[in-house]
Structures are given as C-alpha cells and as structure tokens.
Design a protein around this motif. Structure first.
Motif, short mmCIF file in Angstrom:
data_model
loop_
_atom_site.label_atom_id
_atom_site.label_comp_id
_atom_site.label_asym_id
_atom_site.label_seq_id
_atom_site.Cartn_x
_atom_site.Cartn_y
_atom_site.Cartn_z
N TRP A 14 -27.24 -34.30 8.88
CA TRP A 14 -26.87 -35.44 9.71
C TRP A 14 -26.23 -34.97 11.01
CZ3 TRP A 14 -24.12 -38.81 5.44
CH2 TRP A 14 -25.11 -39.38 4.62
N TYR A 15 -25.32 -34.02 10.90
CA TYR A 15 -24.64 -33.51 12.09
C TYR A 15 -25.63 -32.85 13.04
CZ TYR A 15 -21.90 -30.37 15.01
OH TYR A 15 -21.39 -29.69 16.09
N LEU A 16 -26.53 -32.05 12.51
CA LEU A 16 -27.52 -31.37 13.37
C LEU A 16 -28.38 -32.37 14.12
CD1 LEU A 16 -28.74 -28.46 11.03
CD2 LEU A 16 -27.14 -28.32 12.97
N GLU A 17 -28.83 -33.42 13.44
CA GLU A 17 -29.68 -34.42 14.09
C GLU A 17 -28.89 -35.25 15.09
OE1 GLU A 17 -32.96 -34.74 13.90
OE2 GLU A 17 -32.87 -32.92 12.69
N HIS A 18 -27.65 -35.56 14.75
CA HIS A 18 -26.84 -36.38 15.64
C HIS A 18 -26.53 -35.65 16.95
CE1 HIS A 18 -24.14 -39.58 16.73
NE2 HIS A 18 -23.12 -38.75 16.86
N SER A 19 -26.44 -34.34 16.89
CA SER A 19 -26.10 -33.55 18.09
C SER A 19 -27.31 -32.82 18.66
CB SER A 19 -25.00 -32.55 17.74
OG SER A 19 -25.40 -31.69 16.67
N SER A 20 -28.51 -33.29 18.35
CA SER A 20 -29.72 -32.55 18.72
C SER A 20 -30.29 -32.95 20.07
CB SER A 20 -30.80 -32.76 17.65
OG SER A 20 -31.19 -34.13 17.60
#
Length: 369
Positions: A20-26
């Motif tokens: 989730w974090y990776l996608e949110h900050s991608s």
C-alpha cells in the motif's frame, strides 16, 4: 500452531501495508510537462511536424499566453468535478484586434459560467481576466480505489472556432513551474479526502473524427489543446477508515463464532451458542457488508472491479464458510476427532486469519504488479 498463526498473520499484514505504501507514493511527474518557453516550443513543433501548420503553431504572433488560477475543486460525482477560479489571456500589441478574447472549456457540462473580472494594459500588452465556475466531466479510472491518484485536467480552447490561434501557457505569471512544483492553485484550497501532488501544463492532441463539414486543414482540427493539470492523491487514512473498518469488524465477529466452537456442552450453554444463532449472526453480517458493498458500487457505477471489492468478495466466502463450518461442527454425524474439527476445531481457528490475510496479500501484490 498458535505461534505460527500469529507470525503469519503479522507477516501478511506488514507485506500488504508495505505494498500500500509503495503504491501510494509511486507517483512520478509527467514527462510532457511544459516548464519553460523552450519546452513549449519543442512540444508545439512535435505536434505540427513540417509545413505551413508548423510555422503557424510556433509563430509568436499567433500565440496567446493563457493562465489559470484555481480557487476551489470538488468532486461532485465519480466523473464530475466542480472547479472555480480565474483564467486570463495576455495579448501582444495588435493581437486584441486580430483575435477574439475568451476561453472555452470543452469538458464543461451544465451549471458552468464565465464572466470578465478585470482588464488592464501593461507594457503595451492587454491582459483580460475572467472568473469562472465549471463542472468538468472526465473519465476517471478507479480500479485501484482507495489507493489511487487522479489528474484533473482543465482543457482550454480559443473562443472563436475559426481563428488560427494557439493558446500557450503564461508561465511567466507563476513563481515556479518546474517539475514536482504546485502552482496556479490557492494555498488554502480544501480538497476533501485528497492531497495535492503537483500541477502542470501540457498540450493534448485533438482526436476529432470529423471535419465539422469544413476542409480538412481547418485550424480547429490541427491545433492541440492547452491543458492545466492538477494531480491529487487520495488520503489513505480516511478512505480506509470508511471502508475497511466495517470489513475488519465483521471478520472479527466471524472469528468470534469460530473461536467459541466447542464440544463442551457447558461452554456452549454459557455462550448461548447454537447452529441457528450462529447462522443468524452470519446472515446479519452478510447484509451489513452487502449494503456497504452496494453503497461503494453506487459511488463508481461505471467502473470495473475495484481493488477494495476483493475485500468484500472474500468476506462473502468467509461468511458462507463460517456458517457451513458451524453447521458441520455441531452436526452429530460429522466426526470431531480428525481434520479441521479435531481438538475443538483448533486447526480451523489457527487458519482463520492467516488464510484471509494471506489471500488479501496475494491479491494486493497481483493487482498492483
């Protein structure tokens, strides 16, 4: 067994949250941003190619500097965005007599308005500004909801259909127009449930499949559309609090039914647990999740399967599985000394959360990969 269950549960939670974090900050800045006069000229040349049309697009005398300032932005529905603010045009000496002042928002629908707010001559140039309110319709994709980014674009066209004029961004009117910067937006703008990432200008090619009854070389068919883009990302906390809380509480209630399974009649009597009460509880949980699922689909009626919907679909299977497991456990003809029901369904209790969270972890990584 219990320790392994806890370790797997924590591991799957951490892996899912990490994704989730990776996608949110991608989000990465768009490569076609117009950041200075050089990039504007280069993009126009790439649109024009060779010939008369190329010289028309890059001719400063046929370009009108145009800027946008957004005061407010609000989603009215899944595909309608209300935007208000100011838009202006800068005319060089003589241009105000050759071209018609004014802006058209091609994506605007009902309830839109624009009216002149100011007019001033400075250093030989005429600046005309308008205050506008527009409901813009745009085909957003919500497949990744609630971990998604949205680009709200404001397309700008000259008011006169027949004029051979190209709108270009008035970049000199902003303090900073570099990549990753945010400009042309009120500093105190309220974005309900969203965070602002950046804003930028670019050109969008026209994709008309008609010549409007005119010749094929008509300027309207050749000139790209100037677009002011606002990139926003959904606030994870508010989105998950609204949607995930109900599902997790429902799963916890299902787990409570599983954890109370026992062959001890005294415990069953103390808990007031029976097949009928367990199935009634499952039915209540099902309807609560179903109503929430219907409400979610009503928000995005034209979208495909949303990422969040996998949580609901898996919850349906768990509700059905819990009701079936409860029935079989208390059925006299089903042996309790082997399989899932051995030792008061110890294996079933230990597998409940690791299987659910493991499936969600796999779905999450597959969906966003």
């Amino acid at each position: 067994m219990k320790k392994i269950s806890i370790i797997l549960t924590v591991l799957f939670v951490l892996l899912t949250m990490w994704k989730w974090y990776l996608e949110h900050s991608s989000y990465e800045p768009n490569s076609s941003q117009l950041v200075d006069a050089g990039s504007v000229a280069a993009h126009l040349k790439s649109f024009a190619g060779e010939g008369d049309q190329a010289s028309a697009l890059v001719n400063p005398k046929k370009q009108i500097r145009t800027g946008v300032y957004v005061d407010s932005l609000r989603f009215k529905s899944a595909n309608d965005v209300y935007v208000s603010g100011y838009v202006w045009q800068v005319f060089m000496a003589g241009q105000e007599r050759e071209f018609t002042a004014g802006i058209v928002f091609p994506d605007a629908v009902e309830g839109s308005s624009i009216e002149e707010a100011y007019r001033e001559t400075k250093n030989g140039e005429l600046v005309i500004g308008w205050y506008f309110e527009a409901n813009l319709r745009q085909a957003f994709k919500y497949d990744d909801y609630p971990i998604d980014h949205k680009t709200v674009w404001i397309k700008l066209l000259p008011k006169d259909f027949h004029e051979d004029v190209q709108l270009v961004p008035d970049l000199g009117s902003y303090t900073n127009t570099s990549k990753d910067s945010t400009f042309g937006i009120a500093s105190d703008i309220v974005l309900e449930g969203w965070d602002l990432c950046e804003s930028f200008y670019d050109f969008m090619p026209v994709n008309f499949d008609t010549n409007f009854g005119l010749h094929n070389q008509h300027p309207k068919l050749q000139i790209p559309e100037l677009t002011f883009n606002i990139v926003i990302q959904r606030q994870l906390f508010s989105a998950f609090m609204i949607n995930i809380t109900l599902i997790l509480v429902s799963m916890a209630l299902l787990f409570s039914l599983v954890i109370m399974m026992s062959t001890d009649d005294k415990l069953n009597e103390a808990f007031g647990l029976s097949v009928s009460s367990s199935i009634a509880t499952c039915a209540g949980i099902f309807f609560a999740i179903l109503i929430a699922h219907i409400s979610l689909r009503e928000q995005f009626p034209s979208s495909g399967i949303l990422y969040l919907e996998y949580f609901y679909v898996l919850a349906y299977f768990y509700i059905l599985g819990t009701a079936l497991a409860t029935y079989l456990f208390y059925c006299e003809h089903v042996p309790k000394d082997r399989g899932l029901f051995k030792q008061d369904a110890q294996l079933l209790k230990c597998l409940f959360w690791p299987v659910y969270l493991g499936l969600m972890c796999v779905i999450t990584w597959l969906h966003f990969t």
